[in-house]
Design an enzyme around this catalytic site. Structure first.
Site, PDB file in Angstrom:
ATOM      1  N   TYR A  77       3.768   6.726   9.987  1.00 36.36           N
ATOM      2  CA  TYR A  77       2.975   5.544   9.779  1.00 36.36           C
ATOM      3  C   TYR A  77       3.622   4.726   9.058  1.00 36.36           C
ATOM      4  O   TYR A  77       3.588   3.294   9.424  1.00 36.36           O
ATOM      5  CB  TYR A  77       1.786   5.843   8.698  1.00 36.36           C
ATOM      6  N   TYR A  96      -9.315   5.582   7.596  1.00 34.10           N
ATOM      7  CA  TYR A  96      -9.668   6.052   9.008  1.00 34.10           C
ATOM      8  C   TYR A  96     -10.579   7.102   9.054  1.00 34.10           C
ATOM      9  O   TYR A  96     -10.315   8.250   8.256  1.00 34.10           O
ATOM     10  CB  TYR A  96      -8.366   6.432   9.735  1.00 34.10           C
ATOM     11  N   LYS A 112       0.646   0.233  15.104  1.00 37.57           N
ATOM     12  CA  LYS A 112       2.100   0.056  15.306  1.00 37.57           C
ATOM     13  C   LYS A 112       2.431  -1.073  16.241  1.00 37.57           C
ATOM     14  O   LYS A 112       3.516  -1.498  16.574  1.00 37.57           O
ATOM     15  CB  LYS A 112       2.314   1.209  16.199  1.00 37.57           C
ATOM     16  N   PRO A 164      -4.793   0.582  18.747  1.00 38.51           N
ATOM     17  CA  PRO A 164      -4.462   0.105  17.258  1.00 38.51           C
ATOM     18  C   PRO A 164      -4.680   1.231  16.089  1.00 38.51           C
ATOM     19  O   PRO A 164      -4.124   0.897  14.669  1.00 38.51           O
ATOM     20  CB  PRO A 164      -5.674  -0.919  16.841  1.00 38.51           C
ATOM     21  N   HIS A 177       1.067  -1.331  -0.129  1.00 41.33           N
ATOM     22  CA  HIS A 177       0.064  -0.050  -0.082  1.00 41.33           C
ATOM     23  C   HIS A 177       0.884   1.371   0.109  1.00 41.33           C
ATOM     24  O   HIS A 177       1.792   1.289   0.984  1.00 41.33           O
ATOM     25  CB  HIS A 177      -0.963   0.034   1.189  1.00 41.33           C
TER      26      HIS A 177
HETATM   27  P1  RFL Z   1       0.784 -11.780  21.600  1.00 37.20           P
HETATM   28  O1  RFL Z   1       0.386 -11.790  20.333  1.00 37.20           O
HETATM   29  O2  RFL Z   1      -0.317 -11.407  22.693  1.00 37.20           O
HETATM   30  O3  RFL Z   1       1.391 -13.078  21.956  1.00 37.20           O
HETATM   31  C1  RFL Z   1       1.489 -13.719  23.273  1.00 37.20           C
HETATM   32  C2  RFL Z   1       1.637 -15.053  23.497  1.00 37.20           C
HETATM   33  O4  RFL Z   1       2.115 -15.385  24.957  1.00 37.20           O
HETATM   34  C3  RFL Z   1       1.135 -16.482  25.278  1.00 37.20           C
HETATM   35  N1  RFL Z   1       0.898 -16.417  26.872  1.00 37.20           N
HETATM   36  C4  RFL Z   1       1.754 -17.009  27.528  1.00 37.20           C
HETATM   37  N2  RFL Z   1       2.465 -18.424  27.206  1.00 37.20           N
HETATM   38  C5  RFL Z   1       2.988 -19.150  28.068  1.00 37.20           C
HETATM   39  N3  RFL Z   1       2.802 -18.587  29.556  1.00 37.20           N
HETATM   40  C6  RFL Z   1       1.924 -17.597  29.964  1.00 37.20           C
HETATM   41  N4  RFL Z   1       1.898 -17.346  31.084  1.00 37.20           N
HETATM   42  C7  RFL Z   1       1.457 -16.845  28.873  1.00 37.20           C
HETATM   43  N5  RFL Z   1       0.529 -15.779  28.918  1.00 37.20           N
HETATM   44  C8  RFL Z   1       0.388 -15.495  27.471  1.00 37.20           C
HETATM   45  C9  RFL Z   1      -0.330 -15.964  24.443  1.00 37.20           C
HETATM   46  O5  RFL Z   1      -0.980 -17.114  24.447  1.00 37.20           O
HETATM   47  C10 RFL Z   1       0.350 -15.497  23.076  1.00 37.20           C
HETATM   48  O6  RFL Z   1       0.473 -16.624  22.208  1.00 37.20           O
HETATM   49  O7  RFL Z   1       2.075 -10.984  21.922  1.00 37.20           O
HETATM   50  P2  RFL Z   1       3.133 -10.599  20.650  1.00 37.20           P
HETATM   51  O8  RFL Z   1       3.905 -11.856  20.297  1.00 37.20           O
HETATM   52  O9  RFL Z   1       4.212  -9.471  21.573  1.00 37.20           O
HETATM   53  O10 RFL Z   1       2.662  -9.786  19.652  1.00 37.20           O
HETATM   54  C11 RFL Z   1       2.099  -8.240  19.697  1.00 37.20           C
HETATM   55  C12 RFL Z   1       0.890  -8.355  18.718  1.00 37.20           C
HETATM   56  O11 RFL Z   1       0.030  -9.575  18.779  1.00 37.20           O
HETATM   57  C13 RFL Z   1       0.168  -7.085  18.975  1.00 37.20           C
HETATM   58  O12 RFL Z   1       1.268  -5.927  19.317  1.00 37.20           O
HETATM   59  C14 RFL Z   1      -0.823  -6.601  17.989  1.00 37.20           C
HETATM   60  O13 RFL Z   1      -1.694  -7.578  17.657  1.00 37.20           O
HETATM   61  C15 RFL Z   1      -1.628  -5.503  18.583  1.00 37.20           C
HETATM   62  N6  RFL Z   1      -2.687  -5.184  17.610  1.00 37.20           N
HETATM   63  C16 RFL Z   1      -2.396  -4.468  16.445  1.00 37.20           C
HETATM   64  N7  RFL Z   1      -1.110  -4.157  16.107  1.00 37.20           N
HETATM   65  C17 RFL Z   1      -0.782  -3.770  14.930  1.00 37.20           C
HETATM   66  O14 RFL Z   1       0.100  -3.312  14.484  1.00 37.20           O
HETATM   67  N8  RFL Z   1      -1.954  -3.241  13.947  1.00 37.20           N
HETATM   68  C18 RFL Z   1      -3.248  -3.631  14.253  1.00 37.20           C
HETATM   69  O15 RFL Z   1      -4.057  -3.710  13.613  1.00 37.20           O
HETATM   70  C19 RFL Z   1      -3.732  -4.413  15.654  1.00 37.20           C
HETATM   71  N9  RFL Z   1      -4.806  -4.809  15.756  1.00 37.20           N
HETATM   72  C20 RFL Z   1      -3.892  -5.427  17.987  1.00 37.20           C
HETATM   73  C21 RFL Z   1      -4.946  -5.344  17.172  1.00 37.20           C
HETATM   74  C22 RFL Z   1      -4.173  -6.223  19.432  1.00 37.20           C
HETATM   75  C23 RFL Z   1      -5.412  -6.496  19.702  1.00 37.20           C
HETATM   76  N10 RFL Z   1      -5.748  -7.244  20.815  1.00 37.20           N
HETATM   77  C24 RFL Z   1      -4.458  -7.251  21.837  1.00 37.20           C
HETATM   78  C25 RFL Z   1      -6.905  -7.685  21.548  1.00 37.20           C
HETATM   79  C26 RFL Z   1      -6.242  -5.787  17.477  1.00 37.20           C
HETATM   80  C27 RFL Z   1      -6.624  -6.605  18.679  1.00 37.20           C
HETATM   81  C28 RFL Z   1      -7.677  -7.022  18.903  1.00 37.20           C
HETATM   82  C1  PHB Z   2      -6.252  -4.098  10.522  1.00 39.67           C
HETATM   83  O1  PHB Z   2      -6.449  -4.204   9.267  1.00 39.67           O
HETATM   84  O2  PHB Z   2      -6.598  -5.131  11.411  1.00 39.67           O
HETATM   85  C2  PHB Z   2      -5.820  -2.818  11.108  1.00 39.67           C
HETATM   86  C3  PHB Z   2      -5.343  -2.040  10.193  1.00 39.67           C
HETATM   87  C4  PHB Z   2      -4.836  -0.762  10.645  1.00 39.67           C
HETATM   88  C5  PHB Z   2      -4.907  -0.329  11.959  1.00 39.67           C
HETATM   89  C6  PHB Z   2      -5.546  -1.290  12.660  1.00 39.67           C
HETATM   90  C7  PHB Z   2      -5.984  -2.447  12.464  1.00 39.67           C
HETATM   91  O3  PHB Z   2      -4.433   0.899  12.267  1.00 39.67           O
END
Ligand code: RFL
Ligand code: PHB
Length: 402
Positions: A391, A201, A297, A293, A72
């Site tokens: 971004y 957005y 980042k 989100p 993108h």
């Molecule tokens: P994760 O993905 O939470 O993985 C952590 C893992 O650790 C496990 N765990 C354990 N394992 C052993 N013992 C324990 N006591 C444990 N406790 C937990 C969990 O089961 C899991 O598998 O962290 P990690 O790897 O640091 O990755 C980070 C990303 O997942 C996170 O930053 C992003 O997903 C945040 N986020 C978004 N980030 C973006 O850059 N763009 C997005 O669009 C975006 N959308 C989101 C998101 C996070 C969301 N959350 C937290 C609900 C949307 C959602 C809904």
């Molecule tokens: C997504 O596609 O899940 C998404 C993309 C951009 C954002 C947050 C979530 O800033």
């Protein structure tokens, strides 16, 4: 059992770190609380910065991303029924982002790990980190009803916001910074063509909305909702109807609706734990910091922590240089705070705070400040460049190689 690095958590941070360390000949074991299917079932991030794409290439797990991911070169900000294009490529040094879901990144990493025959314990319970301040830390956990003990040199806490690793750092040593927002995002995934070829957005009087995607046939949409809402009380029809009201009119008329594959509500939070290293324990990704989100980042910051830690550990093992261990936290936190600030700013600017006062300003005054901010930054090329630069992500500053 013995390993060099015990990794807690098989999310993207843990899996990517494991893959990069293995490529450097550094032995590691991952201990994950959930099942592999559960980890893959979580629908989260969708946008990868250049630095993360490059790191996945370095890790040798980019083949499918390079084939199926969508580059993108811009995105849109919509408000007052106006659409402003942020031309990432033109406003930066030709930088772009990639739309490739976290689920797919995780799947690719899991596959590479299993093909390399590396050890991962799934569905482990009662994971406890021991002696992290000593030269000989170890991790204990229960697996299939039996206690396990893994002795290691270092522990990487990649266990997300609700994990155990951060809690292992004594409260007297840890400082936590937090801002909890008075709303959440309701996300919906559907096998329908995305309404636009770039992300939009949208700030509206009814609250924020985001039109995103995973592929040419799969769309991802979000609505700002009160924290008291429950995903199960939102029917698909209610969702689509509300989304149409929040998208610009010409976009709404193009919306293709369909049954949802997934629907969930995520709270919004800014959070940082300092320091990110304590003795032989390193915190990585969501275990150390959370962003709302809005700036996309979270996953990208996790990847930059991984880039730094894998360079630190490579130096430790290949050059015997332990001095660099103490630099990990400062290097990561510089970038983390930049991401935190950008996500907080975007969240403030794009959301409706209702009648909650913010930063000491009553709701109406805060809204005026934020509307002016949005007009100012989108109304000049310099302003749009400031948004674009942040971004696409600042350059990684992992350990220098001098
Ligand atoms: P994760 O993905 O939470 O993985 C952590 C893992 O650790 C496990 N765990 C354990 N394992 C052993 N013992 C324990 N006591 C444990 N406790 C937990 C969990 O089961 C899991 O598998 O962290 P990690 O790897 O640091 O990755 C980070 C990303 O997942 C996170 O930053 C992003 O997903 C945040 N986020 C978004 N980030 C973006 O850059 N763009 C997005 O669009 C975006 N959308 C989101 C998101 C996070 C969301 N959350 C937290 C609900 C949307 C959602 C809904
Ligand atoms: C997504 O596609 O899940 C998404 C993309 C951009 C954002 C947050 C979530 O800033």
């Amino acid at each position: 059992m013995k390993t060099q690095v015990a990794i807690i958590g098989a999310g993207p941070s843990g899996l990517l770190l494991g893959q990069l360390l293995s490529k450097q000949g550094i032995d590691n074991v991952i201990i994950e609380r959930a099942s592999g299917d559960y980890v893959l079932g979580r629908i989260r991030a969708g946008v990868l910065e250049q630095g993360m794409m490059d790191l996945l290439r370095e890790a040798g797990v980019s083949e499918r991303m390079d084939k199926e991911g969508e580059i993108h070169s811009g995105f849109e900000l919509a408000f007052n029924n106006k659409r402003v294009h942020i031309d990432l490529e033109a406003l930066t040094d030709g930088d772009t982002v990639m739309v490739y879901g976290q689920t797919e990144v995780t799947r690719d990493l899991m596959q590479a790990r299993s093909e390399a025959g590396l050890t991962t314990f799934y569905e482990s319970s009662n994971v406890v980190l021991h002696e992290v301040k000593s030269q000989s830390p170890y991790v204990t956990f229960e697996q299939d009803g039996k206690m396990q003990r893994i002795e290691c040199d270092y522990i990487a806490g990649c266990d997300g916001f609700h994990g155990v690793s951060r809690q292992t750092i004594p409260e007297s040593v840890r400082t936590e910074y937090e801002r909890v927002y008075p709303f959440g995002w309701l996300g919906l995934l559907a096998d329908t063509p995305p309404v636009n070829n770039e992300l939009i957005y949208c700030k509206t009087d009814r609250g924020f909305a985001l039109a995103s995607m995973r592929s040419p046939t799969r769309s991802r949409y979000y609505l700002q909702v009160p924290l008291t809402d429950k995903a199960e009380n939102w029917s698909d029809d209610d969702f689509w109807e509300e989304l149409k009201k929040r998208l610009p009119d010409d976009v709404a008329s193009q919306l293709v609706t369909g049954p949802s594959i997934e629907k969930s509500i995520a709270p919004l939070r800014s959070f940082v734990c300092e320091p990110m290293q304590y003795g032989h324990l390193f915190l990585v990704g969501d275990a150390a910091h959370i962003v709302p989100p809005t700036g996309a980042k979270g996953l990208n910051l996790a990847a930059s922590d991984v880039a730094t830690l894998y360079k630190v550990l490579t130096r430790v093992y290949q050059e015997g240089d332990k001095e660099c261990i103490s630099q990990y936290s400062d290097i990561c936190l510089r970038r983390v705070w930049n991401g935190e600030r950008f996500s907080w700013w975007m969240t403030n600017m794009m959301h409706d705070f209702g009648d909650v006062s913010v930063n000491g300003a009553d709701a109406a005054t805060f809204e005026k400040f934020m509307s002016s901010e949005l007009n100012f930054y989108t109304g000049t090329e310099e302003g749009r460049r400031v948004i674009a630069m942040q971004y696409v992500g600042l350059p990684y500053e992992p350990l220098s190689t001098q």
